[in-house]
Design a protein around this motif. Structure first.
Motif, PDB file in Angstrom:
ATOM      1  N   LYS A  10       0.865  -1.180   0.000  1.00  0.00           N
ATOM      2  CA  LYS A  10       0.000   0.000   0.000  1.00  0.00           C
ATOM      3  C   LYS A  10       0.898   1.225   0.000  1.00  0.00           C
ATOM      4  CE  LYS A  10      -3.646   2.643   0.482  1.00  0.00           C
ATOM      5  NZ  LYS A  10      -4.534   2.892  -0.620  1.00  0.00           N
ATOM      6  N   LEU A  11       0.918   1.936  -1.120  1.00  0.00           N
ATOM      7  CA  LEU A  11       1.727   3.136  -1.263  1.00  0.00           C
ATOM      8  C   LEU A  11       1.027   4.308  -0.577  1.00  0.00           C
ATOM      9  CD1 LEU A  11       4.091   4.705  -2.549  1.00  0.00           C
ATOM     10  CD2 LEU A  11       2.637   5.003  -4.551  1.00  0.00           C
ATOM     11  N   ILE A  12       1.758   5.068   0.217  1.00  0.00           N
ATOM     12  CA  ILE A  12       1.208   6.232   0.887  1.00  0.00           C
ATOM     13  C   ILE A  12       1.750   7.521   0.267  1.00  0.00           C
ATOM     14  CG2 ILE A  12       0.965   7.456   3.095  1.00  0.00           C
ATOM     15  CD1 ILE A  12      -0.528   4.736   2.949  1.00  0.00           C
ATOM     16  N   SER A  13       3.039   7.574   0.001  1.00  0.00           N
ATOM     17  CA  SER A  13       3.621   8.811  -0.519  1.00  0.00           C
ATOM     18  C   SER A  13       4.973   8.537  -1.155  1.00  0.00           C
ATOM     19  CB  SER A  13       3.795   9.818   0.623  1.00  0.00           C
ATOM     20  OG  SER A  13       4.211  11.073   0.131  1.00  0.00           O
ATOM     21  N   ARG A  14       5.387   9.470  -2.001  1.00  0.00           N
ATOM     22  CA  ARG A  14       6.762   9.478  -2.483  1.00  0.00           C
ATOM     23  C   ARG A  14       7.570  10.267  -1.481  1.00  0.00           C
ATOM     24  NH1 ARG A  14       8.122   8.027  -7.530  1.00  0.00           N
ATOM     25  NH2 ARG A  14       9.880   9.447  -7.425  1.00  0.00           N
ATOM     26  N   LEU A  15       8.813   9.908  -1.283  1.00  0.00           N
ATOM     27  CA  LEU A  15       9.661  10.600  -0.327  1.00  0.00           C
ATOM     28  C   LEU A  15      10.384  11.805  -0.921  1.00  0.00           C
ATOM     29  CD1 LEU A  15      11.166   7.659   1.696  1.00  0.00           C
ATOM     30  CD2 LEU A  15       9.495   9.349   2.450  1.00  0.00           C
ATOM     31  N   ASP A  16      10.237  12.028  -2.209  1.00  0.00           N
ATOM     32  CA  ASP A  16      10.894  13.187  -2.812  1.00  0.00           C
ATOM     33  C   ASP A  16       9.983  14.406  -2.791  1.00  0.00           C
ATOM     34  OD1 ASP A  16       9.077  12.252  -4.640  1.00  0.00           O
ATOM     35  OD2 ASP A  16      10.443  12.304  -6.342  1.00  0.00           O
ATOM     36  N   ARG A  17       8.962  14.355  -1.979  1.00  0.00           N
ATOM     37  CA  ARG A  17       8.019  15.458  -1.832  1.00  0.00           C
ATOM     38  C   ARG A  17       8.389  16.318  -0.635  1.00  0.00           C
ATOM     39  NH1 ARG A  17       4.842  14.852  -6.458  1.00  0.00           N
ATOM     40  NH2 ARG A  17       4.625  12.642  -6.767  1.00  0.00           N
ATOM     41  N   ASP A  18       7.820  17.502  -0.580  1.00  0.00           N
ATOM     42  CA  ASP A  18       7.947  18.367   0.583  1.00  0.00           C
ATOM     43  C   ASP A  18       7.381  17.624   1.791  1.00  0.00           C
ATOM     44  OD1 ASP A  18       6.267  20.413   2.340  1.00  0.00           O
ATOM     45  OD2 ASP A  18       7.991  21.490   1.514  1.00  0.00           O
ATOM     46  N   ILE A  19       7.959  17.853   2.977  1.00  0.00           N
ATOM     47  CA  ILE A  19       7.498  17.170   4.191  1.00  0.00           C
ATOM     48  C   ILE A  19       6.011  17.431   4.430  1.00  0.00           C
ATOM     49  CG2 ILE A  19       8.229  19.042   5.727  1.00  0.00           C
ATOM     50  CD1 ILE A  19       8.250  15.273   6.555  1.00  0.00           C
ATOM     51  N   GLY A  20       5.527  18.609   4.054  1.00  0.00           N
ATOM     52  CA  GLY A  20       4.096  18.902   4.201  1.00  0.00           C
ATOM     53  C   GLY A  20       3.245  17.994   3.341  1.00  0.00           C
ATOM     54  N   VAL A  21       3.701  17.673   2.140  1.00  0.00           N
ATOM     55  CA  VAL A  21       2.970  16.765   1.252  1.00  0.00           C
ATOM     56  C   VAL A  21       2.978  15.351   1.825  1.00  0.00           C
ATOM     57  CG1 VAL A  21       2.914  15.727  -1.057  1.00  0.00           C
ATOM     58  CG2 VAL A  21       3.405  18.175  -0.788  1.00  0.00           C
ATOM     59  N   VAL A  22       4.125  14.913   2.352  1.00  0.00           N
ATOM     60  CA  VAL A  22       4.204  13.586   2.975  1.00  0.00           C
ATOM     61  C   VAL A  22       3.218  13.516   4.151  1.00  0.00           C
ATOM     62  CG1 VAL A  22       5.704  11.966   4.201  1.00  0.00           C
ATOM     63  CG2 VAL A  22       6.583  13.211   2.223  1.00  0.00           C
ATOM     64  N   ILE A  23       3.188  14.556   4.982  1.00  0.00           N
ATOM     65  CA  ILE A  23       2.258  14.599   6.114  1.00  0.00           C
ATOM     66  C   ILE A  23       0.819  14.563   5.612  1.00  0.00           C
ATOM     67  CG2 ILE A  23       1.344  16.101   7.937  1.00  0.00           C
ATOM     68  CD1 ILE A  23       4.271  16.908   8.512  1.00  0.00           C
ATOM     69  N   ASP A  24       0.496  15.379   4.613  1.00  0.00           N
ATOM     70  CA  ASP A  24      -0.866  15.387   4.062  1.00  0.00           C
ATOM     71  C   ASP A  24      -1.262  14.017   3.526  1.00  0.00           C
ATOM     72  OD1 ASP A  24      -1.167  18.055   4.674  1.00  0.00           O
ATOM     73  OD2 ASP A  24      -0.838  18.765   2.618  1.00  0.00           O
ATOM     74  N   ASN A  25      -0.332  13.349   2.835  1.00  0.00           N
ATOM     75  CA  ASN A  25      -0.627  12.030   2.294  1.00  0.00           C
ATOM     76  C   ASN A  25      -0.897  11.017   3.416  1.00  0.00           C
ATOM     77  OD1 ASN A  25      -0.351  13.017  -0.290  1.00  0.00           O
ATOM     78  ND2 ASN A  25       1.712  12.244  -0.563  1.00  0.00           N
ATOM     79  N   CYS A  26      -0.085  11.081   4.471  1.00  0.00           N
ATOM     80  CA  CYS A  26      -0.282  10.174   5.600  1.00  0.00           C
ATOM     81  C   CYS A  26      -1.603  10.470   6.307  1.00  0.00           C
ATOM     82  CB  CYS A  26       0.875  10.280   6.592  1.00  0.00           C
ATOM     83  SG  CYS A  26       2.426   9.560   5.985  1.00  0.00           S
ATOM     84  N   LEU A  27      -1.883  11.759   6.561  1.00  0.00           N
ATOM     85  CA  LEU A  27      -3.137  12.108   7.228  1.00  0.00           C
ATOM     86  C   LEU A  27      -4.336  11.760   6.356  1.00  0.00           C
ATOM     87  CD1 LEU A  27      -2.234  15.500   8.954  1.00  0.00           C
ATOM     88  CD2 LEU A  27      -2.431  13.235  10.002  1.00  0.00           C
ATOM     89  N   GLY A  28      -4.221  11.957   5.054  1.00  0.00           N
ATOM     90  CA  GLY A  28      -5.303  11.563   4.150  1.00  0.00           C
ATOM     91  C   GLY A  28      -5.587  10.079   4.245  1.00  0.00           C
TER      92      GLY A  28
END
Length: 132
Positions: A10-28
């Motif tokens: 289960k993919l949640i996020s790419r790690l080459d994103r801004d930390i805010g995007v990673v957080i948003d993806n995880c919270l989503g």
């Protein structure tokens, strides 16, 4: 809570994103789950802290705040949701994807090369901090 693993991961996020995007993806992802009250309350507190720190913006202090929030608050929630036989962390093959991955057969703990320890070290998250 039903199984959320598809096609072996289960993919949640790419790690080459801004930390805010990673957080948003995880919270989503967390918001999409049918979670216990305790976990929903924790997510609400995380959201509140993110809202309160908005004045820091994309400054170094803001990035540090978000990295700590991710490492200390979001990461433990994501790890607790790992289904049996899976772990939450970096894709052992591509090393740029964050999600739930099958544990190797007969292995209960991972060395630092394939475990979530890689994303808990301050300099290990390959996140873009550049300003737009």
């Amino acid at each position: 809570m039903g199984s959320f693993i598809a096609n072996g991961f289960k993919l949640i996020s790419r790690l080459d994103r801004d930390i805010g995007v990673v957080i948003d993806n995880c919270l989503g992802f967390l918001y999409s789950m049918n979670l216990m009250h305790e976990m929903r309350r924790e997510i609400g507190q995380i959201e509140s802290e993110l809202y309160d720190m908005v004045y820091l913006g994309r400054t170094p202090a803001g990035c540090e705040f978000k990295e700590n929030l991710f490492r200390l608050r979001i990461l433990p929630l994501m790890k607790r949701l790992a289904p049996a036989g899976y772990y939450f962390g970096i894709d052992p093959e591509s090393r740029v994807l964050l999600g739930y991955w099958p544990q190797p057969s007969g292995v209960s703990e991972f060395d630092t090369g394939t475990s979530l320890d890689d994303v808990t070290e301050p300099t290990a998250l390959p996140i873009d901090h550049s300003l737009p």
